[in-house]
Design a protein around this motif. Structure first.
Motif, PDB file in Angstrom:
ATOM      1  N   SER A 101      14.083  76.095  60.959  1.00 45.49           N
ATOM      2  CA  SER A 101      13.909  75.948  59.508  1.00 45.49           C
ATOM      3  C   SER A 101      15.256  75.922  58.775  1.00 45.49           C
ATOM      4  CB  SER A 101      13.002  77.049  58.955  1.00 45.49           C
ATOM      5  OG  SER A 101      13.639  78.305  59.037  1.00 45.49           O
ATOM      6  N   ARG A 102      16.269  76.561  59.341  1.00 46.00           N
ATOM      7  CA  ARG A 102      17.608  76.522  58.743  1.00 46.00           C
ATOM      8  C   ARG A 102      18.411  75.299  59.187  1.00 46.00           C
ATOM      9  NH1 ARG A 102      16.842  81.867  60.089  1.00 46.00           N
ATOM     10  NH2 ARG A 102      18.033  81.691  62.024  1.00 46.00           N
ATOM     11  N   GLY A 103      17.814  74.488  60.046  1.00 45.29           N
ATOM     12  CA  GLY A 103      18.493  73.292  60.524  1.00 45.29           C
ATOM     13  C   GLY A 103      19.615  73.586  61.515  1.00 45.29           C
ATOM     14  N   GLU A 104      19.564  74.762  62.146  1.00 43.02           N
ATOM     15  CA  GLU A 104      20.600  75.113  63.125  1.00 43.02           C
ATOM     16  C   GLU A 104      20.387  74.308  64.397  1.00 43.02           C
ATOM     17  OE1 GLU A 104      20.950  79.722  61.531  1.00 43.02           O
ATOM     18  OE2 GLU A 104      20.215  79.350  63.555  1.00 43.02           O
ATOM     19  N   ARG A 105      21.470  73.716  64.862  1.00 47.69           N
ATOM     20  CA  ARG A 105      21.394  72.976  66.114  1.00 47.69           C
ATOM     21  C   ARG A 105      22.722  73.097  66.831  1.00 47.69           C
ATOM     22  NH1 ARG A 105      21.186  68.392  62.075  1.00 47.69           N
ATOM     23  NH2 ARG A 105      23.291  67.591  62.192  1.00 47.69           N
ATOM     24  N   GLY A 106      22.670  72.904  68.118  1.00 40.05           N
ATOM     25  CA  GLY A 106      23.887  73.010  68.898  1.00 40.05           C
ATOM     26  C   GLY A 106      23.562  73.129  70.370  1.00 40.05           C
ATOM     27  N   ILE A 107      24.610  73.333  71.157  1.00 43.31           N
ATOM     28  CA  ILE A 107      24.467  73.496  72.597  1.00 43.31           C
ATOM     29  C   ILE A 107      25.051  74.850  72.975  1.00 43.31           C
ATOM     30  CG2 ILE A 107      25.044  72.583  74.878  1.00 43.31           C
ATOM     31  CD1 ILE A 107      25.485  69.857  73.524  1.00 43.31           C
ATOM     32  N   ALA A 108      24.242  75.648  73.614  1.00 43.44           N
ATOM     33  CA  ALA A 108      24.708  76.927  74.142  1.00 43.44           C
ATOM     34  C   ALA A 108      24.795  76.770  75.658  1.00 43.44           C
ATOM     35  CB  ALA A 108      23.738  78.043  73.778  1.00 43.44           C
ATOM     36  N   TYR A 109      25.830  77.351  76.249  1.00 43.92           N
ATOM     37  CA  TYR A 109      25.981  77.313  77.703  1.00 43.92           C
ATOM     38  C   TYR A 109      25.656  78.690  78.248  1.00 43.92           C
ATOM     39  CZ  TYR A 109      28.145  72.747  77.308  1.00 43.92           C
ATOM     40  OH  TYR A 109      28.370  71.420  77.059  1.00 43.92           O
ATOM     41  N   VAL A 110      24.714  78.722  79.173  1.00 44.29           N
ATOM     42  CA  VAL A 110      24.274  79.978  79.770  1.00 44.29           C
ATOM     43  C   VAL A 110      24.700  79.997  81.238  1.00 44.29           C
ATOM     44  CG1 VAL A 110      21.944  79.095  80.327  1.00 44.29           C
ATOM     45  CG2 VAL A 110      22.296  81.542  80.026  1.00 44.29           C
ATOM     46  N   ARG A 111      25.215  81.132  81.672  1.00 47.02           N
ATOM     47  CA  ARG A 111      25.605  81.305  83.080  1.00 47.02           C
ATOM     48  C   ARG A 111      24.655  82.313  83.706  1.00 47.02           C
ATOM     49  NH1 ARG A 111      30.688  82.686  82.463  1.00 47.02           N
ATOM     50  NH2 ARG A 111      31.412  80.566  82.774  1.00 47.02           N
ATOM     51  N   PHE A 112      24.119  81.952  84.854  1.00 48.12           N
ATOM     52  CA  PHE A 112      23.221  82.880  85.531  1.00 48.12           C
ATOM     53  C   PHE A 112      23.376  82.762  87.035  1.00 48.12           C
ATOM     54  CE2 PHE A 112      20.918  79.041  84.536  1.00 48.12           C
ATOM     55  CZ  PHE A 112      20.123  78.761  85.617  1.00 48.12           C
ATOM     56  N   THR A 113      23.030  83.845  87.703  1.00 46.68           N
ATOM     57  CA  THR A 113      23.101  83.919  89.157  1.00 46.68           C
ATOM     58  C   THR A 113      21.692  84.130  89.682  1.00 46.68           C
ATOM     59  OG1 THR A 113      25.286  84.925  88.985  1.00 46.68           O
ATOM     60  CG2 THR A 113      24.163  85.150  91.087  1.00 46.68           C
ATOM     61  N   ILE A 114      21.361  83.419  90.759  1.00 45.97           N
ATOM     62  CA  ILE A 114      20.046  83.535  91.367  1.00 45.97           C
ATOM     63  C   ILE A 114      20.199  83.899  92.845  1.00 45.97           C
ATOM     64  CG2 ILE A 114      18.930  81.931  89.785  1.00 45.97           C
ATOM     65  CD1 ILE A 114      19.161  79.774  91.956  1.00 45.97           C
ATOM     66  N   ASP A 115      19.128  84.449  93.398  1.00 46.87           N
ATOM     67  CA  ASP A 115      19.132  84.726  94.838  1.00 46.87           C
ATOM     68  C   ASP A 115      18.581  83.509  95.580  1.00 46.87           C
ATOM     69  OD1 ASP A 115      16.321  84.824  94.683  1.00 46.87           O
ATOM     70  OD2 ASP A 115      16.246  87.012  94.808  1.00 46.87           O
ATOM     71  N   GLN A 116      18.482  83.607  96.891  1.00 47.27           N
ATOM     72  CA  GLN A 116      18.048  82.468  97.708  1.00 47.27           C
ATOM     73  C   GLN A 116      16.616  82.043  97.439  1.00 47.27           C
ATOM     74  OE1 GLN A 116      18.919  85.463  98.897  1.00 47.27           O
ATOM     75  NE2 GLN A 116      17.237  86.219 100.147  1.00 47.27           N
ATOM     76  N   SER A 117      15.837  82.916  96.800  1.00 53.12           N
ATOM     77  CA  SER A 117      14.446  82.587  96.468  1.00 53.12           C
ATOM     78  C   SER A 117      14.298  82.025  95.058  1.00 53.12           C
ATOM     79  CB  SER A 117      13.575  83.827  96.609  1.00 53.12           C
ATOM     80  OG  SER A 117      13.622  84.303  97.934  1.00 53.12           O
ATOM     81  N   GLY A 118      15.379  82.024  94.279  1.00 54.42           N
ATOM     82  CA  GLY A 118      15.313  81.507  92.916  1.00 54.42           C
ATOM     83  C   GLY A 118      15.105  82.576  91.854  1.00 54.42           C
ATOM     84  N   ASN A 119      15.134  83.843  92.252  1.00 57.50           N
ATOM     85  CA  ASN A 119      14.987  84.925  91.271  1.00 57.50           C
ATOM     86  C   ASN A 119      16.302  85.137  90.534  1.00 57.50           C
ATOM     87  OD1 ASN A 119      12.235  85.808  91.975  1.00 57.50           O
ATOM     88  ND2 ASN A 119      13.192  86.252  93.936  1.00 57.50           N
TER      89      ASN A 119
END
Length: 105
Positions: free
Chosen positions: A38-56
């Motif tokens: 509603s405020r017209g906020e837009r952009g790209i956020a970069y997220v870093r994450f680590t997963i295990d071999q099963s995808g958790n």
């Protein structure tokens, strides 16, 4: 057996194909916060994450801000909500930095 076929199917998946599946998985679970929209906020956020071999998902952090706190918080919530993600193929990097785009169009 079916389990063997599934496992061998995953092991033959290229890291690029897996990354495409991963991004599609995240995109399907993304929510555009109504206040930000509603405020017209837009952009790209970069997220870093680590997963295990099963995808958790093991850990999540903001790699680069979108410039808007509500959008940044959503990308962190998104990764937790999306867990487990598609399991990575053997040898794939399990620390991912992904762009999440919010646009009003």
């Amino acid at each position: 057996t079916a389990a063997t076929q599934t496992t061998s199917g995953l092991s033959s998946m290229s890291p690029a194909n897996w990354q495409s599946r991963l991004m599609a998985h995240l995109e399907r679970r993304k929510r555009y916060p109504s206040g930000a929209r509603s405020r017209g906020e837009r952009g790209i956020a970069y997220v870093r994450f680590t997963i295990d071999q099963s995808g958790n998902v093991q850990s999540v952090s903001l790699a680069r801000s979108s410039g808007f706190a509500e959008l940044d918080q959503e990308v962190l919530s998104l990764v937790h909500r999306a867990s487990p993600v598609p399991a990575p193929p053997p040898g794939a990097n399990r620390t991912i930095t992904a762009p999440v785009r919010f646009s009003t169009n």
